[in-house]
Design an enzyme around this catalytic site. Structure first.
Site, PDB file in Angstrom:
ATOM      1  N   GLU A  33      24.271  31.901 -70.433  1.00 56.41           N
ATOM      2  CA  GLU A  33      24.452  30.615 -71.120  1.00 56.41           C
ATOM      3  C   GLU A  33      23.848  29.470 -70.319  1.00 56.41           C
ATOM      4  O   GLU A  33      24.064  29.366 -69.099  1.00 56.41           O
ATOM      5  CB  GLU A  33      25.948  30.394 -71.340  1.00 56.41           C
ATOM      6  CG  GLU A  33      26.309  29.932 -72.709  1.00 56.41           C
ATOM      7  CD  GLU A  33      25.953  30.900 -73.830  1.00 56.41           C
ATOM      8  OE1 GLU A  33      24.872  30.732 -74.438  1.00 56.41           O
ATOM      9  OE2 GLU A  33      26.757  31.796 -74.109  1.00 56.41           O
ATOM     10  N   ALA A 124      29.341  25.866 -84.916  1.00 58.70           N
ATOM     11  CA  ALA A 124      30.222  26.844 -84.275  1.00 58.70           C
ATOM     12  C   ALA A 124      29.540  27.536 -83.103  1.00 58.70           C
ATOM     13  O   ALA A 124      30.122  28.397 -82.462  1.00 58.70           O
ATOM     14  CB  ALA A 124      30.670  27.876 -85.303  1.00 58.70           C
ATOM     15  N   SER A 127      24.093  29.168 -84.138  1.00 59.79           N
ATOM     16  CA  SER A 127      22.686  28.856 -84.427  1.00 59.79           C
ATOM     17  C   SER A 127      22.351  28.694 -85.889  1.00 59.79           C
ATOM     18  O   SER A 127      21.339  29.210 -86.367  1.00 59.79           O
ATOM     19  CB  SER A 127      21.768  29.928 -83.835  1.00 59.79           C
ATOM     20  OG  SER A 127      21.660  29.730 -82.480  1.00 59.79           O
ATOM     21  N   SER A 129      21.253  26.056 -87.073  1.00 57.06           N
ATOM     22  CA  SER A 129      20.021  25.271 -87.151  1.00 57.06           C
ATOM     23  C   SER A 129      18.785  26.127 -86.892  1.00 57.06           C
ATOM     24  O   SER A 129      17.811  26.043 -87.643  1.00 57.06           O
ATOM     25  CB  SER A 129      20.069  24.059 -86.223  1.00 57.06           C
ATOM     26  OG  SER A 129      20.609  24.393 -84.987  1.00 57.06           O
ATOM     27  N   GLU A 161      12.757  21.315 -83.163  1.00 59.30           N
ATOM     28  CA  GLU A 161      14.103  20.849 -82.792  1.00 59.30           C
ATOM     29  C   GLU A 161      14.035  19.862 -81.616  1.00 59.30           C
ATOM     30  O   GLU A 161      14.732  18.856 -81.595  1.00 59.30           O
ATOM     31  CB  GLU A 161      15.000  22.047 -82.457  1.00 59.30           C
ATOM     32  CG  GLU A 161      16.439  21.628 -82.307  1.00 59.30           C
ATOM     33  CD  GLU A 161      17.465  22.665 -82.699  1.00 59.30           C
ATOM     34  OE1 GLU A 161      17.125  23.632 -83.431  1.00 59.30           O
ATOM     35  OE2 GLU A 161      18.622  22.519 -82.283  1.00 59.30           O
ATOM     36  N   ASP A 173      17.674  30.549 -79.053  1.00 65.68           N
ATOM     37  CA  ASP A 173      18.149  30.733 -80.429  1.00 65.68           C
ATOM     38  C   ASP A 173      17.010  31.091 -81.374  1.00 65.68           C
ATOM     39  O   ASP A 173      17.065  32.070 -82.108  1.00 65.68           O
ATOM     40  CB  ASP A 173      18.844  29.456 -80.934  1.00 65.68           C
ATOM     41  CG  ASP A 173      19.975  29.027 -80.020  1.00 65.68           C
ATOM     42  OD1 ASP A 173      20.375  29.829 -79.156  1.00 65.68           O
ATOM     43  OD2 ASP A 173      20.442  27.888 -80.161  1.00 65.68           O
TER      44      ASP A 173
END
Ligand code: GLA
Length: 386
Positions: A33, A124, A127, A129, A161, A173
């Site tokens: 992460e 949440a 991903s 988006s 993005e 992502d």
């Protein structure tokens, strides 16, 4: 699974035209992460929540997006989307940004009507988006008659993005949404973009628990954390020649430079450097079928994210603690950008149902919140719907 026929019917009703249909999954990250934007390692999985896009051409040079989720239409002209980004702070920034990014790459777009519909939970950490971006890219490319490697599509969607929407995300992502494979996790080297598909064992289920605490990346803590990490990276670059990205540094380098950076930057970088190690170790554990080790690494990753990265929250920590005590749980941790969202849990197949019920009950008792809990399948990346 979304009903793609229903989406096509809605497109026909709204625009009076039919057209080809494309699907892009959401994703969940097993481990790794906030490592992606400093060239590190991640191990996500594409999941069976998705966004579907339907496209048909139009003659007047307009770019019209219709969201079936919001039941709302947004109109642009293709010419306007070829120019300087002018985000509206609206859902349509994501597909509009993809059109912009493809045109920046020299792809000629004509007018189009594009419908989007999805079931990836919003905000949440799964991903939604990236899923909408990649589905849009496939549709626009097909409409323009251009084919492109999936890896490149991921890079162009990330650019949308970063530079159009204005969210400073990394590549993870969009990459796994584009290139994921059924039954597999994807180990990605975020510097070289080399990747390896690793089988998810048959007898394991990926259970996602949504804390229902929502995050907003563009405005939230994600950008702050990224700034802190980059401050640490800059200090390391200055005091250790040869460090191009944080990924090149060792923990010893970090210790040696600790007094050259703010304490927060040091802690954030420590999370990332230990996390990169954990991802590579997790790869080995998965390949050797050592699920106990994999689970232990997930537990360490959560602690590091909570304490060094300071980006969890009480509700999510509660979800992880509940999960870790339940029968059949191999590993549990927060997943995604942080500050709420979901946990990812690896659970023995036969105990997945009872695990889900127990998490729901115990989380409700502890917080008063009813969590959404889903079993996900490791799914294929973005594709045309036949
Ligand atoms: C978000 C970003 C990704 C990545 C994760 C954290 O999902 O979009 O690029 O940084 O957070 O691992």
């Amino acid at each position: 699974m979304l009903c793609t026929e229903k989406i096509l019917t809605l497109h026909q009703q709204h625009f009076g035209q039919t057209g080809p249909t494309f699907l892009a999954p959401g994703r969940v990250n097993l481990i790794g992460e906030h490592t992606d934007y400093t060239g590190g390692f991640v191990l996500p999985v594409a999941i069976d929540f998705c966004t579907v896009a339907v496209i048909s051409p139009r003659e007047d040079g307009k770019a019209v997006f219709f969201s079936q989720n919001y039941m709302e239409q947004a109109e642009y002209s293709v010419g306007e989307l070829a120019g300087t980004p002018r985000p509206r702070g609206h859902w349509s920034d994501y597909p509009a940004g993809v059109a912009w990014s493809l045109m920046q790459e020299g792809i000629a777009l004509g007018g189009f009507n594009l419908s989007l519909s999805g079931n990836v939970p919003l905000g949440a950490g799964l991903s939604s988006s990236a899923s909408a971006e990649v589905a849009t890219a496939l549709a626009l490319l097909a409409c323009a008659g251009v084919s492109m490697p999936q890896e490149k599509i991921a890079v162009l969607c990330r650019r949308a993005e970063n530079e159009y929407v204005g969210a400073k995300c990394g590549i993870m992502d969009q990459f796994v949404v584009s290139c994921g494979a059924e039954g597999h996790a994807l180990l990605l080297d975020c510097r070289s973009l080399d990747y390896e598909l690793l089988p998810v064992p048959e007898d394991v289920r990926i259970v996602i628990c949504n804390s229902m605490v929502r995050h907003a990346h563009a405005t939230g803590g994600y950008g702050n954390r990224r700034d802190e990490v980059e401050a640490g990276q800059r200090a390391l670059q200055q005091c250790r020649p040869g460090i191009e990205l944080l990924r090149d540094a060792t923990l010893e380098d970090l210790e040696a430079c600790a007094d050259k950076m703010p304490r927060e930057a040091y802690l954030r970088c420590r999370h990332i450097l230990t996390e990169n190690r954990r991802v590579l170790e997790a790869r080995g554990a998965l390949l050797q079928g050592d699920l106990a080790r994999f689970g232990a690494l997930m537990a360490e990753a959560h602690i590091s994210f909570r304490d060094d990265f300071a980006s969890s929250c009480e509700e999510v920590d509660t979800l992880v603690e509940i999960a870790q005590k339940l029968p059949g749980c191999i590993g549990a941790r927060i997943t995604g950008g942080g500050f709420g969202g979901c946990t990812v849990n690896l659970v023995k197949k036969d105990e997945a149902e009872s695990f889900m019920q127990a998490v729901r009950e115990q989380y409700k008792a502890a917080t008063g919140i009813t969590a959404d809990v889903y079993i996900c399948l490791a799914s294929a990346g973005a594709r045309a719907v036949k």
